[in-house]
Design an enzyme around this catalytic site. Structure first.
Site: not given
Length: 478
Positions: A83, A158, A182
């Site tokens: 990420k 996210s 997330s």
């Protein structure tokens, strides 16, 4: 084995083939790169890519496997997408923001360091909304990320890029971070596995490691792969003051769960839930019953005040304050939703509003704690709507769930409650699909620090349903 079959291998399967010399890390990485070049333009889940140096590392891993008796790491040669909010030494981490487009980190975050030391090969970064603020993965620097199962819909956030990349067969493993869901929101929306460990179980980098609501963890296509990553990542780290000294090894293989006591709630007592989510959760609970578990519906006594007090934490701590800090000098580079977040956060009362989520967390645990003492795990949906449209506005005041007006940012997810209860391990596991083809999911919540029991329940469920992505009819049409 076709290129698509290679791309949907689990890490566990790939490692076994590497050891038998039936597959090379180079072949697997080349297959993923080739698929990415074809599929990713429509999904847009990758940020930076490091294909050249990753192939060099894959060749080195191949040489280790070919050498008789050579030691190999637990993830040696396995492709990993990280990420774009977790530091990778020598690479930029943009946090989905134009503000950080040139920010290069000198060392990796502890979780990433451990995965690399175990032999995982980082070949790409995955997209995230600006500052990881939203459940909608879009930013000015990377654009809009879409759900592989239905591109009109979003992948959640996210860690939306990680969820989408796994579902689309563009990476073998991925990482995520989780402050309000997330990891679990995109895992649920994309139909993959996402694990939020207790805070401090997995070491993290600053300043997130000091945020009690924050967690970093694995995202995978199988529970076994999540266990494999978790066993590599967990344990104390000399650079993380908040990493806990006790290290837990979670099971890698399924075992019988006959007699396991499972409590569940479809709506936590106050949340509107879409019919597809409800139906698929109840079907999943029937699977547990068939395995011999004792499944009981419970009432936690929670109310919508949980959500109201949760928001105070986001507004007041680093997660929310950073938007205010960055707005002073970089407002012209920020997304509209980040600027709106800054406006809301700036109106909060520092002393009073920091205290409110602590008081609410204590009140919540007065019912959940005794309930988990009497049961092995608690289950509820991950997201109360399968997802939102890809271009959803997290400030849209006309947004509804199940026909009822809902908060446009938090009103479609059921994850932040368990960030407040930060010492409870939680795994998101797929339960099926909605009429839109977008996946639905459940959260398996464990007693504080009891990661192993969560994995035991999830592994048994996975075996019973036959896993996910195991055939062409179980994958997105791309």
């Amino acid at each position: 084995m076709t290129n698509e079959e290679l791309c949907y291998l689990t890490a566990t399967e790939a490692r076994a083939l590497f050891k038998k010399k039936k597959l090379s890390p180079v072949e697997l990485l080349q297959a993923l790169i080739a698929r990415g070049e074809t599929v990713n333009p429509a999904i847009n889940c990758f940020a930076d890519r490091y294909f050249g140096e990753a192939l060099a590392k894959a060749k080195a891993a191949e040489a280790r496997y070919m050498k008789r008796g050579a030691a190999t790491g637990a993830l040696d040669g396995v492709p990993l997408a990280v990420k774009d909010a977790q530091r990778v030494g020598g690479k930029r981490t943009t946090h989905g923001s134009l503000i950080f487009k040139d920010a290069v980190d000198d060392q990796s975050d502890p979780m990433i360091e451990r995965l690399e030391n175990a032999g995982a090969i980082i070949f790409a970064r995955t997209t995230t909304p600006e500052f990881c603020l939203s459940g909608v993965t879009q930013s000015r620097i990377w654009g809009l990320t879409r759900n592989p199962w239905n591109r009109d819909w979003g992948p959640g956030g996210s860690s939306g890029g990680s969820g989408a990349a796994l579902a689309a067969g563009l990476t073998t493993l991925a990482t995520g971070t989780d402050i309000g869901g997330s990891i679990r929101i995109p895992a649920g929306a994309c139909g993959v596995i996402g694990f939020k460990p207790p805070h401090g179980r997995n070491p993290d980098g600053p300043p997130a490691n000091f945020d009690r609501f924050n967690h970093c963890g694995p995202m995978t296509r199988s529970v076994g792969d999540a266990a494999l990553m978790q066993n590599v990542t967990s344990g104390p780290h000399p650079r993380d003051h908040d990493s806990i000294r006790t290290r837990m090894t979670v099971p890698l293989a399924p075992a019988a769960i006959k007699g396991m006591k499972i409590a569940y709630s479809v709506d936590l007592g106050y949340v509107e839930v879409e019919p597809d989510v409800r139906r698929n959760l109840l079907t999943a609970l029937d699977v547990f019953r068939a395995l011999g578990a004792k499944v009981t519906e419970v009432d936690l006594g929670w109310t919508a005040e949980v959500d109201a007090d949760c928001l105070h934490w986001y507004n007041m701590m680093n997660f929310g304050r950073q938007t205010i800090w960055q707005r002073k000098e970089h407002a012209e580079l920020m997304t509209d939703y980040a600027l709106k977040f800054a406006e809301t956060a700036s109106k909060a009362s520092t002393l009073d509003d920091v205290h409110k989520p602590w008081a609410r967390t204590h009140a919540m645990y007065q019912t959940l704690g005794p309930l988990l003492d009497a049961h092995d795990v608690f289950i509820c949906p991950t997201n109360n709507a399968p997802s939102v449209k890809a271009d959803h506005d997290p400030w849209d005041q006309s947004f509804t769930v199940n026909g009822q007006k809902a908060d446009p940012e938090f009103g479609w997810v059921m994850t932040h409650q368990f960030n407040m209860l930060h010492n409870c391990p939680v795994m998101s596991v797929p339960t099926g699909h909605a009429e839109t083809r977008v996946p639905t999911a459940m959260q398996i919540v464990g007693r504080t620090w009891d990661d192993a029991r969560v994995f035991k329940a999830a592994l048994a469920f996975e075996k019973a349903v036959g896993g996910w992505y195991t055939g062409k009819n179980k994958r997105p049409e791309l």
